[in-house]
Design a protein around this motif. Structure first.
Motif, PDB file in Angstrom:
ATOM      1  N   MET A   5      21.941  30.398   9.897  1.00  5.10           N
ATOM      2  CA  MET A   5      21.228  29.170  10.267  1.00  5.10           C
ATOM      3  C   MET A   5      21.506  29.249  11.706  1.00  5.10           C
ATOM      4  O   MET A   5      20.375  28.816  12.597  1.00  5.10           O
ATOM      5  N   ARG A   6      22.633  29.357  12.228  1.00  4.60           N
ATOM      6  CA  ARG A   6      22.653  29.418  13.846  1.00  4.60           C
ATOM      7  C   ARG A   6      21.846  30.236  14.618  1.00  4.60           C
ATOM      8  O   ARG A   6      21.506  29.983  15.687  1.00  4.60           O
ATOM      9  N   GLY A   7      21.209  31.356  13.707  1.00  6.37           N
ATOM     10  CA  GLY A   7      20.158  32.298  14.613  1.00  6.37           C
ATOM     11  C   GLY A   7      18.951  31.560  15.021  1.00  6.37           C
ATOM     12  O   GLY A   7      18.035  32.088  15.831  1.00  6.37           O
ATOM     13  N   ARG A   8      18.415  30.547  14.201  1.00  4.76           N
ATOM     14  CA  ARG A   8      17.182  29.805  14.129  1.00  4.76           C
ATOM     15  C   ARG A   8      17.407  28.809  15.376  1.00  4.76           C
ATOM     16  O   ARG A   8      18.543  28.339  15.790  1.00  4.76           O
ATOM     17  N   ARG A   9      16.103  28.397  15.692  1.00  7.05           N
ATOM     18  CA  ARG A   9      16.151  27.374  16.836  1.00  7.05           C
ATOM     19  C   ARG A   9      14.843  26.493  16.715  1.00  7.05           C
ATOM     20  O   ARG A   9      13.889  27.168  16.266  1.00  7.05           O
TER      21      ARG A   9
ATOM     22  N   ARG B 226      11.715  24.894  17.966  1.00 12.66           N
ATOM     23  CA  ARG B 226      10.679  25.202  18.913  1.00 12.66           C
ATOM     24  C   ARG B 226       9.980  24.317  19.673  1.00 12.66           C
ATOM     25  O   ARG B 226      10.118  22.904  19.487  1.00 12.66           O
TER      26      ARG B 226
ATOM     27  N   LYS C 126      20.835  17.725  13.423  1.00 15.83           N
ATOM     28  CA  LYS C 126      20.564  18.903  14.078  1.00 15.83           C
ATOM     29  C   LYS C 126      21.909  19.555  14.740  1.00 15.83           C
ATOM     30  O   LYS C 126      22.878  18.881  14.990  1.00 15.83           O
TER      31      LYS C 126
ATOM     32  N   THR D 179      14.663  26.421  23.842  1.00 12.66           N
ATOM     33  CA  THR D 179      14.166  27.330  23.077  1.00 12.66           C
ATOM     34  C   THR D 179      14.721  28.649  23.041  1.00 12.66           C
ATOM     35  O   THR D 179      14.152  29.542  22.311  1.00 12.66           O
TER      36      THR D 179
ATOM     37  N   THR E  69      21.283  26.330  22.547  1.00 10.39           N
ATOM     38  CA  THR E  69      19.958  25.671  21.565  1.00 10.39           C
ATOM     39  C   THR E  69      20.293  24.870  20.657  1.00 10.39           C
ATOM     40  O   THR E  69      21.457  24.461  20.517  1.00 10.39           O
TER      41      THR E  69
ATOM     42  N   THR F 238      19.768  23.969  16.740  1.00 11.55           N
ATOM     43  CA  THR F 238      19.307  24.573  15.573  1.00 11.55           C
ATOM     44  C   THR F 238      18.869  23.588  14.398  1.00 11.55           C
ATOM     45  O   THR F 238      19.378  22.438  14.247  1.00 11.55           O
TER      46      THR F 238
END
Length: 200
Positions: A1-5, A7, A25, A145, A150, A152
């Motif tokens: 999950m931490r790799g997503r951010r 947009r 978030k 982004t 970031t 997430t």
């Protein structure tokens, strides 16, 4: 999950819409992360409570730029506070990140927030949140982004959100644009502005 951010289109909306959706978030920076539990919306040049109300200055320039950037300001000569720039175009709208719960890097956060009485206080209040996550002048204007700082997506969307007056403002404080998660120990205490009177 931490790799997503999140947009850019997420941020490019009215801050009163973005603000409650920021709850739960996760703000990630420098080996630590905080789940956002409290925020405040500011609508820019039509909002007397906003730094942007009197127009663009060197201090507020970031707010007049693209959505999805971080506006960090110095206050009371000692603290930093961070805001997410929002809104369509260059509307100078933003959401103040008021409080969070540290969910990663607890020892790092504790080392930066030694005065905290307990873990619930590590990121309780906008200045404490910045201190715990090592956010300062260097992060002003950062594009959220892109790493290393970031926001997430939440593991779960907030199912219940409270709203009420904004904290510590003398102008437009009654606008119910403060949003928080109920029953969260890291939500800051509500304090209305106090008018200071001069002596006789």
């Amino acid at each position: 999950m931490r790799g997503r951010r999140l947009r850019r289109p997420f941020y490019a909306r009215d801050p009163r819409t973005v603000a409650p959706e920021l709850l739960n978030k996760v703000l990630v920076h420098d080996g630590r992360a905080a789940r956002i539990v409290e925020v405040e919306a500011y609508t820019g040049t039509d909002d007397p409570g906003s730094h942007a109300f009197r127009g663009e200055t060197p201090r507020t320039r970031v707010m007049f730029g693209p959505a999805g950037h971080l506006y960090v300001y110095f206050t009371y000569g000692m603290h930093y506070c961070s805001n997410v720039v929002c809104g369509p175009g260059e509307s100078a709208s933003a959401v103040l990140l008021r409080a969070g719960e540290i969910v990663d890097g607890l020892d790092l956060a504790r080392s930066r927030r030694t005065p905290a009485r307990g873990d619930r206080d590590l990121a309780r209040g906008p200045a404490n949140l910045c201190q715990a996550l090592a956010i300062g002048a260097a992060e002003n204007g950062h594009d959220l982004t892109a790493p290393p700082l970031t926001l997430t997506p939440a593991d779960e969307a907030a199912t219940e959100v409270r709203t009420g007056p904004r904290v510590g403002l003398r102008l437009a404080a009654v606008r119910p644009w403060r949003f928080w998660l109920p029953d969260e120990p890291s939500v800051s205490a509500y304090r209305p502005a106090v008018t200071r009177r001069r002596g006789p």
